[in-house]
Design an enzyme around this catalytic site. Sequence first.
Site, short mmCIF file in Angstrom:
data_model
loop_
_atom_site.label_atom_id
_atom_site.label_comp_id
_atom_site.label_asym_id
_atom_site.label_seq_id
_atom_site.Cartn_x
_atom_site.Cartn_y
_atom_site.Cartn_z
N LYS A 57 47.83 53.63 33.95
CA LYS A 57 46.96 53.45 32.79
C LYS A 57 47.00 54.67 31.88
O LYS A 57 47.01 54.55 30.64
CB LYS A 57 45.53 53.15 33.26
CG LYS A 57 45.41 51.78 33.91
CD LYS A 57 44.18 51.63 34.77
CE LYS A 57 44.20 50.29 35.50
NZ LYS A 57 43.13 50.15 36.51
N GLN A 101 37.86 52.89 38.72
CA GLN A 101 38.92 52.27 39.51
C GLN A 101 38.33 51.70 40.80
O GLN A 101 37.67 52.40 41.55
CB GLN A 101 40.00 53.30 39.83
CG GLN A 101 41.19 52.74 40.59
CD GLN A 101 41.93 51.67 39.79
OE1 GLN A 101 42.22 51.87 38.61
NE2 GLN A 101 42.24 50.56 40.43
N ASP A 124 36.50 47.56 30.57
CA ASP A 124 37.07 46.80 31.69
C ASP A 124 36.27 45.52 31.95
O ASP A 124 36.66 44.71 32.81
CB ASP A 124 37.09 47.67 32.95
CG ASP A 124 38.10 47.19 33.99
OD1 ASP A 124 39.05 46.48 33.60
OD2 ASP A 124 37.93 47.51 35.18
#
Length: 296
Positions: A57, A101, A124
Amino acid sequence: MNQTTAKLMDGTAVAARLYEQTAIRAAELRETTGVEACLATVLVGDDPSSATYVRMKQNRCRKAGIASRSIVLPASTTTAELVQAIRELSDDPAVHGILVQHPVPAHIDERAAFEAIDPAKDVDGVTMHSFAAMAFGLPGFQSCTPGGIIRLLDEYDVNLAGQHAVVLGRSPILGKPVGMLLLERNATVTYCHSRTKGLPELVAQADVLVAAVGKPDFVQGEWLKPGAVVVDAGYHEGGRGDVDQEAAARVASLLTPVPGGVGPMTIALLLAQTVDAAVALSGPGVRHAAEDTRVQ
């Protein structure tokens, strides 16, 4: 694959075009406002796979002209400590998007961590606020894999209205939100999960199937309706998905390959939504990616 009939949905190519658009928009934002879009990633522990995903990313951010900030916390981090770190990023005006994450270590309350993210920076799409926006069809950030799936279906001219969509899986970041997005497109949605009875018969009714069960080669070709659109959202060792790809390719009309289907779309949408967040937090004047229904 021999005797295949399915057309493969090339997520790599579609994602590449989205990256190009995102880079242009990030540059426009810098030129017009002086603001550099910034994505902060939070990693707890030293899981090698998670660390690899974070590096991917960050590399993509660099190529798209998006700043990245990496927060790495020890595996011993408590929920309270993680929440505090996320709240500090939420309060930092130089940060526009926050990615935690996952999975986090088992002792951490992952939901509490997600809810510490400012909804305006939830690029996200993991907070309850974002899920509600998806469910009600309101402006907001989409969960990245589900949102990427919808963009991929759009790119291949899949008209979802009136179609029976079957979703295998009910996770809060994939199964549940993709069902909401399909419903918003006027599909009739059936959720299936570990306690669903008669699964093969339900799969056989699907005009559109989204497989997100986390089991390699779980969906068999003989389960599928001839001509179905099959989205394989799984990824396992050896490049295997949740669907028996070879068997599915002989039955489906459209199929996402593994790798190269859903995966590339996830990070591409994450970066596009990071620029959206930067635009929204910095003022009007630059087009949002959400205004486009397909990649140009």
